[in-house]
Write a protein that holds these residues in place. Structure first.
Motif, PDB file in Angstrom:
ATOM      1  N   UNK A  20       0.855  -1.188   0.000  1.00 35.46           N
ATOM      2  CA  UNK A  20       0.000   0.000   0.000  1.00 35.46           C
ATOM      3  C   UNK A  20       0.890   1.237   0.000  1.00 35.46           C
ATOM      4  N   UNK A  21       0.511   2.205  -0.823  1.00 30.83           N
ATOM      5  CA  UNK A  21       1.208   3.498  -0.855  1.00 30.83           C
ATOM      6  C   UNK A  21       2.715   3.323  -1.074  1.00 30.83           C
ATOM      7  N   UNK A  22       3.079   2.338  -1.871  1.00 34.92           N
ATOM      8  CA  UNK A  22       4.482   2.110  -2.187  1.00 34.92           C
ATOM      9  C   UNK A  22       5.257   1.369  -1.123  1.00 34.92           C
ATOM     10  N   UNK A  23       4.578   0.977  -0.045  1.00 35.80           N
ATOM     11  CA  UNK A  23       5.239   0.260   1.044  1.00 35.80           C
ATOM     12  C   UNK A  23       4.784  -1.201   1.033  1.00 35.80           C
ATOM     13  N   UNK A 604      -6.104   4.266   6.632  1.00 31.49           N
ATOM     14  CA  UNK A 604      -4.817   3.963   6.007  1.00 31.49           C
ATOM     15  C   UNK A 604      -4.942   3.457   4.578  1.00 31.49           C
ATOM     16  N   UNK A 605      -6.146   3.038   4.193  1.00 32.36           N
ATOM     17  CA  UNK A 605      -6.324   2.531   2.834  1.00 32.36           C
ATOM     18  C   UNK A 605      -6.184   3.641   1.802  1.00 32.36           C
ATOM     19  N   UNK A 613       1.752   6.375   9.674  1.00 34.59           N
ATOM     20  CA  UNK A 613       1.681   6.587  11.122  1.00 34.59           C
ATOM     21  C   UNK A 613       1.271   5.305  11.837  1.00 34.59           C
ATOM     22  N   UNK A 614       0.226   4.641  11.337  1.00 40.51           N
ATOM     23  CA  UNK A 614      -0.217   3.412  11.980  1.00 40.51           C
ATOM     24  C   UNK A 614       0.874   2.352  11.952  1.00 40.51           C
ATOM     25  N   UNK A 615       1.643   2.323  10.869  1.00 40.80           N
ATOM     26  CA  UNK A 615       2.673   1.295  10.768  1.00 40.80           C
ATOM     27  C   UNK A 615       3.779   1.498  11.803  1.00 40.80           C
ATOM     28  N   UNK A 616       3.875   2.706  12.361  1.00 41.47           N
ATOM     29  CA  UNK A 616       4.897   2.932  13.392  1.00 41.47           C
ATOM     30  C   UNK A 616       4.507   2.330  14.738  1.00 41.47           C
TER      31      UNK A 616
END
Length: 700
Positions: A20-23, A604-605, A613-616
């Motif tokens: 998602x979002x290049x990650x 986050x979608x 931020x959530x991934x942190x």
């Protein structure tokens, strides 16, 4: 076999790439989501077998804890009867029975003082309405949902869930003949009678488990002929409904996490179109109730339109968007929570100074009469007042040291009458326990309250390090208020200090406290909890190895986050139905309840900033290989629809892969989000958890 020789189950790694979002993220355990796969069930059963083996030495302690709570509880007991119409309604329990029994007895005209019923003694004229034990026969799980009586007292409606899915089946009984009617409605949420008792109003859910449709079922007609009263298409909004105490209107409530809209439907014509009170505006929340003031129909509206901590206004029923008469103006730091209308007054519940408050608002004078209590920490609330007009107003009251009480305010005099206090058998003495509030400083300077309760004979907290059970939640503006627990006494009586960290994301300190702990401020919830733990260590209350942290559901996310961020602060972490794979869940709008959660956590979608931020902080993505994790126990249920079992299952597997030395999971195979059903089963489950905590605290 020694405990050290027992090996944990190892989940197979089957990486799935999520981008998602290049990650990109390689998820090795997503395959555990396949609930109907025999391999998944086998893995969960292996986890249970491992946990059983690892905790077998605690079985005598678990049995002791179970017997302790049984010894404190009056197993054959009954509630304070509530007057509704011509009857006194009450519930009772019997020794050895898992579930309650709902009953009633006739009331004398004009008598509003509840009859003094003796536990175990025959009640003159008792009519058993519903025996939960009989209803639960043949089911491993049983939960009573709706329970309603028609206004004339002639019919009973109830609904049951027998698998923990929170989908209920509605049944109806004629209380005159005793016959069960043919009307059966499947897969419902809310359900209640219309005032005439001829119809049932109920809600159903969409595929994402969101209550979205309101129906009218006329008794005696087939379910496929039910009338759709309202449907909410917006996936962010939940639907709920209720009848005003005045019996004039059906209120349809639509709410996301940050926006609400309410509609009125006159009960004299349920075929009419519902009337919107205030059209929804993003970020504006409000609730409506009906009052009659000096003969005029008014609506009392509690709202946050330009009022962060809410304001109470009165508007004309005929023109709700017209003039607003301010009854309770917005006051920063005083969070208005709830308003209920009666014939001559309204009850108001609010928060001030981090504590819940209760008051009565006189319509004519505009005066707010606060109900005062003496304890420094307590919880007080209005409850059990179905009648539009009565000479008494019922309240509930409790604190960490005061067992729950049922009080009634005599409206003519203001006198408080104690109708019942929760019995605690044995030698319980409230004076033997202390409670107080202390404050920790968060990294950004915020002052975070911590509530403490302890047994005085072990010394006051801080005189020497003591074992501590630190609890936290911190989401949805939900406040953890001081309440009594008979089960907690087993910890306190062994010298444990119980502490609640009132972290941001909760509602203890007002609406700003919630907003400072949600979406892109969510990390404040975790750093607040860590600050509270450090404060307890630095002030000599405890040491890290003698502190166990606990949280459930969104509080389980908190547990997973602090385990990653500050594993050195805790000897153990108990995570109940933990939301530890939050990013995976919130990214998938096909999962139950995901879309409605975007207002709480962010989206986050579609938003790369929220995703990053959530991934942190999401626990599953942030497990460390360089940390010595504390002991961890995760509790979950196979049929949980709110936090799916797969989240703790994946988390536990990943923790073990990262080298965590002592991680266990217990999965109830026939329960939902609330865990097992039945009071004895619930006591045994809690005894399991407390025994594990005592083992961590070296008190087993």
């Amino acid at each position: 076999m020694s405990e050290s020789s027992i090996r944990p189950p190892v989940a197979a790694r089957r990486p799935i790439l999520r981008t998602h979002h290049g990650d990109s993220f390689q998820d090795p355990y997503e395959w555990l989501r396949k609930k109907d796969d025999t391999e998944v069930i086998a893995h969960l059963e292996a986890e249970n077998a491992y946990t059983d083996a690892r905790t077998a030495h605690l079985e005598p302690l678990r049995e002791q804890l179970f017997q302790e709570v049984k010894a404190r509880v009056l197993e054959t007991d009954l509630s304070v009867p509530t007057r509704r119409g011509d009857w006194w309604y009450y519930g009772r329990t019997e020794e050895g029975a898992q579930y309650g029994i709902q009953c009633r007895t006739a009331a004398d005209p004009g008598d509003w003082t509840p009859p003094q019923l003796e536990p175990g003694a025959p009640v003159p004229g008792e009519q058993v309405l519903l025996d939960g034990n009989a209803e639960a026969e043949g089911h491993e799980f049983f939960s009573l949902g709706a329970f309603d009586i028609s206004d004339d007292g002639s019919r009973l409606l109830w609904s049951v869930d027998v698998d923990g899915s929170e989908l209920y089946t509605v049944h109806v009984r004629d209380l005159v003949s005793g016959e069960r009617l043919d009307d059966v409605i499947e897969n419902t949420g809310q359900a209640f009678f219309t005032p005439d008792g001829q119809s049932v109003i109920y809600t159903t859910r969409d595929e994402a488990w969101r209550p979205d449709t309101l129906w009218l079922h006329r008794l005696g007609t087939p379910a496929n002929a039910d009338v759709k009263l309202f449907h909410e298409p917006d996936e962010r909004f939940w639907l709920g409904a209720g009848i005003t105490r005045s019996k004039r209107f059906l209120v349809i409530g639509l709410g996301s996490k940050v926006t609400s809209e309410e509609l009125l439907l006159d009960l004299s014509d349920l075929t009419a179109s519902p009337r919107v009170i205030w059209p929804r505006r993003d970020g504006v929340e409000y609730s409506v109730d009906h009052a009659v003031v000096d003969g005029e129909d008014r609506l009392l509206i509690l709202h946050n339109d330009g009022a962060l901590d809410f304001e109470l206004v009165s508007v004309a029923l005929s023109d709700p968007e017209g003039e607003r008469r301010v009854l309770l103006p917005h006051t920063a730091g005083t969070r208005l929570l709830d308003v209920d209308c009666f014939r001559d007054f309204a009850t108001v519940e609010y928060r001030s100074g981090g504590m819940p408050r209760a008051a009565i608002l006189d319509y004519r004078s505009g005066e707010l009469d606060v109900v005062e209590f003496d304890e420094p920490l307590y919880e007080a609330y209005f409850s059990g007042n179905p009648e539009w007009h009565a000479p008494f107003l019922r309240m509930g009251y409790t604190s960490f040291v005061t067992p729950s009480m049922v009080l009634e305010l005599e409206l003519a005099t203001g006198e408080k009458h104690v109708r019942k206090q929760q019995p605690v058998l044995g030698d319980y003495d409230p004076a033997a326990y202390g409670q107080r509030r202390v404050w920790a400083t968060a990294p950004d300077g915020a002052q975070v309250p911590i509530s403490l309760v302890w047994k005085r004979s072990f010394g006051d907290p801080g005189t020497q390090p003591r074992p501590v059970h630190l609890y936290g939640y911190g989401s949805y503006e939900h406040s953890i208020d001081p309440g009594f627990s008979t089960m907690r006494l087993s910890l306190l009586d062994r010298g444990v200090v119980f502490a609640v960290a009132h972290v941001r994301g909760g509602g203890e300190m007002g609406r700003h406290w919630y907003e400072d702990g949600k979406e892109l401020n969510k990390r404040n919830t975790f750093t607040d909890f860590i600050a509270c733990a450090r404060h307890l260590v630095e002030t000599g209350v405890t040491t890290p190895e003698r502190m166990v942290a606990e949280g459930g559901s969104a509080g389980g996310l908190l547990m997973g986050a602090v385990a990653n961020m500050a594993p050195e602060l805790f000897g153990g972490i108990l995570a109940g139905v933990p939301f530890v794979d939050a990013l995976t869940s919130i990214l998938d709008p096909s999962l139950p309840l995901t879309v409605v959660e975007w207002d709480e956590w962010g989206d986050p979608l579609h938003d790369p900033e929220v995703y990053a931020y959530m991934k942190t902080y999401t626990p599953y993505e942030n497990i460390r290989t360089d940390a010595a994790y504390p002991r961890i126990l995760a509790m979950t249920s196979l049929n949980d629809t709110r936090v799916l079992y797969v989240e703790p299952a994946k988390w536990v597997a990943a923790l073990r892969e990262a080298g965590a030395q002592d991680v266990m999971m217990k999965c109830e195979m026939s329960a939902g989000h609330g865990g097992v059903s039945g009071r004895y089963n619930a006591w045994r489950e809690r005894a399991f958890e407390i025994a594990w905590m005592l083992d961590v605290l070296r008190l087993a």
